[in-house]
Motif scaffolding. Structure first.
Motif, PDB file in Angstrom:
ATOM      1  N   ASN A 105       1.103  -1.180   0.024  1.00 14.36           N
ATOM      2  CA  ASN A 105      -0.012  -0.198   0.020  1.00 14.36           C
ATOM      3  C   ASN A 105       0.643   0.950   0.158  1.00 14.36           C
ATOM      4  O   ASN A 105       0.607   2.389  -0.065  1.00 14.36           O
ATOM      5  N   VAL A 180      -9.023  -3.373   5.493  1.00 15.35           N
ATOM      6  CA  VAL A 180      -8.716  -2.403   5.416  1.00 15.35           C
ATOM      7  C   VAL A 180      -7.221  -2.204   4.822  1.00 15.35           C
ATOM      8  O   VAL A 180      -7.143  -1.477   3.211  1.00 15.35           O
ATOM      9  N   GLY A 183      -8.605  -4.827   1.623  1.00 13.50           N
ATOM     10  CA  GLY A 183     -10.070  -3.861   0.450  1.00 13.50           C
ATOM     11  C   GLY A 183      -9.212  -2.688   0.439  1.00 13.50           C
ATOM     12  O   GLY A 183     -10.496  -2.024  -0.902  1.00 13.50           O
ATOM     13  N   TYR A 184      -8.381  -2.393   0.350  1.00 13.49           N
ATOM     14  CA  TYR A 184      -8.369  -0.624  -0.363  1.00 13.49           C
ATOM     15  C   TYR A 184      -7.880  -1.046  -1.235  1.00 13.49           C
ATOM     16  O   TYR A 184      -8.164  -0.215  -2.622  1.00 13.49           O
ATOM     17  N   LEU A 187     -11.148  -5.456  -3.430  1.00  8.79           N
ATOM     18  CA  LEU A 187     -11.827  -5.809  -2.663  1.00  8.79           C
ATOM     19  C   LEU A 187     -12.872  -7.043  -2.093  1.00  8.79           C
ATOM     20  O   LEU A 187     -13.581  -7.569  -1.729  1.00  8.79           O
ATOM     21  N   LEU A 225     -15.577   1.485   1.124  1.00  8.60           N
ATOM     22  CA  LEU A 225     -14.687   1.582   0.189  1.00  8.60           C
ATOM     23  C   LEU A 225     -14.861   1.419  -0.836  1.00  8.60           C
ATOM     24  O   LEU A 225     -14.014   2.008  -2.014  1.00  8.60           O
ATOM     25  N   ALA A 233      -8.331   4.479  -4.582  1.00  8.05           N
ATOM     26  CA  ALA A 233      -8.685   3.481  -3.750  1.00  8.05           C
ATOM     27  C   ALA A 233      -8.218   2.737  -5.080  1.00  8.05           C
ATOM     28  O   ALA A 233      -9.257   2.933  -5.862  1.00  8.05           O
ATOM     29  N   ARG A 244     -15.956   1.113  -8.690  1.00 10.12           N
ATOM     30  CA  ARG A 244     -16.449  -0.133  -8.565  1.00 10.12           C
ATOM     31  C   ARG A 244     -18.060   0.025  -7.855  1.00 10.12           C
ATOM     32  O   ARG A 244     -18.958  -0.488  -8.277  1.00 10.12           O
TER      33      ARG A 244
END
Length: 477
Positions: A105, A180, A183-184, A187, A225, A233, A244
């Motif tokens: 990340n 977190v 999922g960032y 998903l 998210l 993201a 998304r």
């Protein structure tokens, strides 16, 4: 005549399932067939493209076969390990997964903010972390780590899980951190982690109101998210369309297929065309046409659409039946083992693999929104295949530890060289490596401190005379 009808077939099936090592052989056969089908479909989906690009039609399937060999070695190693080793592996694997996710990340954020694409030998590409030629997907390692660590924590707490305080420490903070970090960027993998947590708590017998609260928190987290995709993201970008949210809206209300060239519904439309083109029996292995640039990620997330086009409904049914057998076998192992850790870990692995297959197939067939997860054993991907086969190896270790299976293996043990090469004998049910000390009474003084020298102490090794003095009438009294 009764043995030739359906009743006779069911009786024969029950007889096969009643054998001591039925779970072990069901697991090997279903996972092995899925692996062979996966290698075949990866070659079918990538051969023409690889030949056109690099002049080698077997480039992708060779790479996948190498990872399959590594995964088989991981399967072999994991099926040899006892439950105590799995419990001790949970914490270091979880720590390693968290570190890799933090590095991934960080590199993705540095690339998005400052255009920094590498940090020394480290570089990242959304879901993959590269250390020179080594490519790792940390989210896959996080799934196995959560299974081992979560099963150990839940088994250790036992009946205390009925209290919210026991659930809140340390299970929920660690799970939230993983959600977190994973999922960032991904998903779909976060939903697989959610399936693992649900499987653990369900196997532990947690009350329904806990699941209701978790469902509310999970939906809120998924909504968050989805929202932060507009801020960069995952593969999103600030000021551009939220991909998304576009996937979710296209699932709820599919636009006109003629207008899907630049919309998020393009993959859904092409997958539907592949399924329609395949029909009942398919167009033939390797003869599909939509994989030639029309269907994105045909070798990975949408390989089920390639199966539907080339092998038809019959081929898809075979795949689904094999996953159903794998899920049944995992739950059967969880029900038969006596150790709470084995029961929880087997349920969590089954929920992970079955849930990921449902998410993938549901997204391809438009029964669920697209989330971008590979189909276990079948999709192209090295890290996912190695970790999946390692998890199946752990299930195989648990299957051999079933009470009936352990007794059968000890009653007629295989040859010594087979045990050395393949797997050692599992422990007999109820046997302990060392006798457990008797539990001390609450508030009692430990033995080492409880003995005090006095004038009436009896030397060790000398038996006390238990005869009572006095006349015979008093002794009888």
């Amino acid at each position: 005549m009764s043995g030739r009808g359906p009743a006779g077939g069911l009786a024969a099936l029950r007889g096969l399932l009643a054998r001591p090592l039925a779970s072990y052989y069901l697991l090997l056969s279903s996972a092995g067939l899925l692996l062979l089908i996966g290698l075949t479909m990866v070659f079918s989906a990538t051969s023409v493209r690889d030949y056109a690009v690099a002049g080698d039609a077997a480039a992708s399937v060779t790479k996948q076969a190498i990872f399959a060999v590594i995964g088989i070695v991981a399967f072999w190693a994991f099926q040899r390990l006892p439950a105590t080793t799995f419990r001790s592996l949970g914490r270091p694997l979880l720590g390693g997964a968290v570190v890799l996710l933090l590095v991934l990340n960080l590199l993705v954020a540095l690339n998005a903010l400052f255009g920094l694409k590498s940090l020394g030998p480290l570089r990242a590409n959304l879901l993959w972390l590269y250390l020179g030629p080594i490519q790792v997907q940390p989210a896959e390692l996080a799934k196995l780590a959560l299974v081992l660590w979560g099963a150990h924590v839940v088994a250790r707490k036992g009946a205390a899980l009925g209290w919210w305080k026991e659930l809140a420490t340390p299970l929920f903070p660690v799970v939230g951190l993983l959600f977190v970090l994973v999922g960032y960027n991904d998903l779909g993998s976060m939903l697989c982690l959610l399936a693992i947590v649900v499987g653990l708590l369900w196997a532990a017998g947690v009350r329904l109101r806990v699941f209701a609260a978790l469902s509310a928190v999970g939906l809120a987290g998924i909504g968050l998210l989805v929202a932060v995709a507009s801020l960069g993201a995952g593969s999103g970008a600030r000021g551009q369309e939220n991909y998304r949210l576009a996937r979710l809206t296209s699932f709820l209300d599919t636009p006109d297929p003629a207008k899907c060239v630049e919309d998020a519904c393009w993959q859904m439309v092409q997958a539907r065309n592949a399924i329609e083109h395949g029909g009942w029996f398919g167009v033939g292995l390797g003869k599909g046409s939509l994989k030639f640039g029309w269907l994105p990620a045909a070798h990975n997330d949408f390989i089920f659409a390639v199966i539907a086009e080339e092998l038809g409904v019959v081929g898809c049914t075979v795949i689904l039946v094999l996953f159903a057998v794998l899920a049944y076998t995992g739950l059967r192992i969880a029900r038969r083992v006596a150790d709470p850790f084995r029961r929880l870990a087997a349920t969590a692995v089954t929920a992970w693999l079955a849930g990921q297959a449902v998410i993938n197939v549901g997204g391809v067939t438009k029964l669920l929104p697209l989330t971008g997860v590979p189909l276990p054993f079948i999709s192209d991907g090295g890290s996912a295949l190695v970790v999946t086969l390692a998890a199946v190896g752990m299930l195989a270790s648990f299957a051999r530890a079933e009470p009936d299976a352990a007794r059968a293996l000890h009653a007629r043990p295989p040859a010594r060289w087979v045990r050395l090469v393949w797997a050692p004998l599992p422990p007999l049910p109820g046997a302990r490596s060392r006798p457990a000390p008797p539990p001390a009474a609450p508030g009692s003084v430990p033995r080492a401190r409880g003995r005090r020298p006095d004038d009436q102490a009896v030397p060790r090794g000398v038996r006390q005379d238990r005869t009572r003095g006095g006349p015979a009438s008093e002794r009888r009294r």
